[in-house]
Structures are given as structure tokens and as C-alpha cells.
Design an enzyme around this catalytic site. Sequence first.
Site, PDB file in Angstrom:
ATOM      1  NE  ARG A 136       0.146   1.489   3.722  1.00  7.89           N
ATOM      2  CZ  ARG A 136       1.082   2.120   3.536  1.00  7.89           C
ATOM      3  NH1 ARG A 136       2.377   2.033   3.647  1.00  7.89           N
ATOM      4  NH2 ARG A 136       1.016   3.687   3.631  1.00  7.89           N
ATOM      5  N   GLY A 137       0.196   2.384  -0.242  1.00  9.16           N
ATOM      6  CA  GLY A 137       1.107   3.565  -0.431  1.00  9.16           C
ATOM      7  C   GLY A 137       0.977   3.916  -1.940  1.00  9.16           C
ATOM      8  CB  ALA A 138      -0.048   6.780  -3.722  1.00  8.38           C
ATOM      9  NE  ARG A 194      -6.021   0.956  -1.608  1.00  4.18           N
ATOM     10  CZ  ARG A 194      -5.457   1.570  -0.572  1.00  4.18           C
ATOM     11  NH1 ARG A 194      -3.965   1.260  -0.422  1.00  4.18           N
ATOM     12  NH2 ARG A 194      -6.140   2.506   0.248  1.00  4.18           N
ATOM     13  CD  GLN A 219      -3.162   2.847   6.717  1.00  5.39           C
ATOM     14  OE1 GLN A 219      -3.718   2.839   8.044  1.00  5.39           O
ATOM     15  NE2 GLN A 219      -3.760   2.503   5.902  1.00  5.39           N
ATOM     16  CG  ASP A 232      -3.047   8.300  -1.230  1.00  7.59           C
ATOM     17  OD1 ASP A 232      -2.608   7.159  -1.367  1.00  7.59           O
ATOM     18  OD2 ASP A 232      -3.100   8.847  -0.213  1.00  7.59           O
ATOM     19  CG  ASN A 250      -2.014  11.710   2.830  1.00  5.10           C
ATOM     20  OD1 ASN A 250      -1.736  10.915   2.140  1.00  5.10           O
ATOM     21  ND2 ASN A 250      -1.792  11.884   4.266  1.00  5.10           N
ATOM     22  CE  LYS A 251      -5.128   6.063   4.567  1.00  8.21           C
ATOM     23  NZ  LYS A 251      -5.908   5.090   3.690  1.00  8.21           N
TER      24      LYS A 251
HETATM   25  O1  MRU Z   1      -4.537   3.268   2.341  1.00  6.58           O
HETATM   26  P1  MRU Z   1      -2.875   3.663   2.211  1.00  6.58           P
HETATM   27  O2  MRU Z   1      -2.204   2.913   3.118  1.00  6.58           O
HETATM   28  O3  MRU Z   1      -2.377   3.137   0.849  1.00  6.58           O
HETATM   29  O4  MRU Z   1      -2.809   5.210   2.271  1.00  6.58           O
HETATM   30  C1  MRU Z   1      -1.520   5.672   2.012  1.00  6.58           C
HETATM   31  C2  MRU Z   1      -1.513   7.097   2.225  1.00  6.58           C
HETATM   32  O5  MRU Z   1      -2.411   7.833   2.414  1.00  6.58           O
HETATM   33  C3  MRU Z   1      -0.208   7.646   2.191  1.00  6.58           C
HETATM   34  O6  MRU Z   1       0.075   9.051   3.113  1.00  6.58           O
HETATM   35  C4  MRU Z   1       0.310   8.124   0.597  1.00  6.58           C
HETATM   36  O7  MRU Z   1      -0.122   6.999  -0.157  1.00  6.58           O
HETATM   37  C5  MRU Z   1       1.456   8.550   0.522  1.00  6.58           C
HETATM   38  S1  MRU Z   1       2.629   7.382   0.397  1.00  6.58           S
HETATM   39  C6  MRU Z   1       4.175   8.015   0.136  1.00  6.58           C
END
Ligand code: MRU
Length: 358
Positions: free
Chosen positions: A51-53, A88, A198, A239, A249-250
Site C-alpha cells: 500500500r502507499g500510492a 484501488r 498505518q 495519494d 491523502n489518508k
Molecule cells: O491506504 P494507504 O495505506 O495506501 O494510504 C496511504 C497514504 O495515504 C499515504 O500517505 C500516501 O499514499 C502517500 S505514500 C508516500
Amino acid sequence: MNVNGKPTRTIWPGRDAVEIIDQTALPHAFVVRSLRTAGEVAKAIATMQVRGAPLIGAAAAYGIWLAMRRDASDGALEAARTELLATRPTGVNLRWALDTVAARLAPLAPEARAAAARAAADAIAEEDVAINRAIGEHGRALIEKARAGKEKVNVLTHCNAGWLATVDWGTALAGVYAAHDAGVPVHVWVDETRPRNQGAALTAWELGAHGVPHTVIVDNAGGHLMQRGLVDLVVVGTDRTTAAGDVVNKIGTYLKALAARDCGVPFYVAAPSPSIDWTIAAADEIPIEERSADEVTTIAGITSSGYAAQVRVTPEGSAARNPGFDVTPARLVTGIITERGVAAASREGLAGLFPERR
Ligand code: MRU
């Protein structure tokens, strides 16, 4: 980054599979999994083993490589791209990586596609690492500036935008690592980041593994700590950021930005250029992922006897909703940390660093 002294990335290709760190097992277990098909990569993205963009983008690129190894026809390419893209919806790196690889493969004969897909995925992975190192240098400078003679610099971060969310180094945490490695006394307030934690599970794990002082807090504590002057700057990831500087973002990031503005705390967003969506005008065009209610009604952890467990925290039958991301308007963002420098969160600010996108 190093894990037990061994340089480790979140994803690395093998001869006929791609290896990943299964992030659903962290922080209690370090598990490496081999993915052999585009379908397995898609499942790993959807279930958040990766996970993470930025990491999702790199994983999808390797997914196309695995698909081309089995069937390099146009139909198979389109099928793999569609399956991976459907995992996603919010992070734009996924679409960017798939478009980048598909564009390389389209003009090629099927027999040349597997090798070309592998080369394209490797290039995306190396580019991610180089971009994050550059973001780290700009982030370090902001942290040093925020120190201003203080004993230490207190950075607050939300979710995980560290090396676990990328191929290596991270985005928001890259500056923290660079500052720490340069001897700057930095301490990180780590939002737990419900519902999937996370922060509590991943950010705390990777900061701890690198020896960076940190404190895990509940998501609702950040505003109070800012009011008490215990936060010098907030640095988060993204993201998807629009060309006008609005940041997705999250979930919970927007609330941190509001508190930061109210308390006069600088609020920075680390945005590698593949996370900037130059094609859309308004942030409300960005699809916000709605994930399963179970992630809200239950929580994962380990029991006192060391067994992984999922426990329910709500009464049986209570409804729950789980939007995964939110929008922080550009007006609340102090600056966007890109690989080319720090931009004002505006069309002019970003175009100033990316004139080719004007
Ligand atoms: O749902 P996730 O864990 O994939 O969400 C991740 C985030 O929101 C991060 O802040 C974002 O992807 C940036 S990662 C460098």
C-alpha cells in the site's frame, strides 16, 4: 532502508516472480511473499499487503511484467491493465504507472513485451527511489529551518508515507531520515491512523528500525499537541495532488491541516511528481475509496500470547462507514515538497517547478 542491517526495499523482482514485504503482517512479523501473476499483484494491492500510492504504482508495473511473461497479446495486456487499475481508485500513481508501461509495450511485438515490461517496471522503481532521495533533501532543509535553535524538532505525521509506502526512502519521512542521519535531533509524533493503523503499525515500525525517536498518538491528539506548542511542523504524504495544489491523502489529514492552520504550525505535503494529477482541475473529481465497514468495527493486533487476532470494537449490528481519504484544500497547505524543490500549493507554484506541465 536497512532491516536488521540488511538494505531492503518493499518490492524487488525475482526470476519469475516479484517479492514483497507483506505489510499486513507488520509490525509483529516480517513476512516476504512471492507474487507470480498479475492477479496475485492485484490481490496484494486490494488487501493492502502492499500500500502507499508510489508502491502501488511500482507493484502494478511489475504486475504487467508478470502478465506479459504468460501471454503478451494485446488482449492479455488490456486485461491485466484493467484488473490492476480496478484495485484501488484514489492514488494516481497506479494509473500513471500502468499508462507508462502500456505505452512502452503497445508498439512492440508480443515476443518483446515481457523484457520491455520488466525494464519499464525496474525504471519506475529506480525513479521512485531517486525522487524520494531528492524529496528527502528538501524535507531535511525544512526540518533544519524549523529547528531555529530548539533542542529538537517535533514533526507530526499522519498515516505512513515512509519507505514502506514507496520502493525506498519514503516521501514525508524521507526528510526525517535525512535530518536524523545528518545529526539533527528530530522527534516524530505518529498518528495511529485508524482504521488500519498505518501510523501505529508501519510508521512506528520503520522509524524504530532506523532509530528515530517517535511517539505514537491517537488521531485526535494532534490538535491538542499543536495548541501546546509541541509540534514544529506537520509533514504528510499524498495519494493525489491536483495541478492547483489541492491534496488528497489518508482520511484525517484535512483535520490535521485545519488544526495546523489554527495553531500557526507549518503544514507540508511531500508529493513525488507521479502523485500529481495534471489532468484534473478540481479535487472533488478525485474518487475517494470507500473500504469495508469491518475495518472500522474491528481492529487487528496480537494477543498477549503472541497470536495475530482481529477483535470487534463496536456492538454487533452497529452500522459503520469507512471513507479512506479526504481532501485538504491548497489554502491550508504551507508548501508541497517535490523532487525539484518546495512549491507553493498553487497552479503557479507547481508550474514554476514543472514548466513542462504549464
Ligand atoms: O491506504 P494507504 O495505506 O495506501 O494510504 C496511504 C497514504 O495515504 C499515504 O500517505 C500516501 O499514499 C502517500 S505514500 C508516500
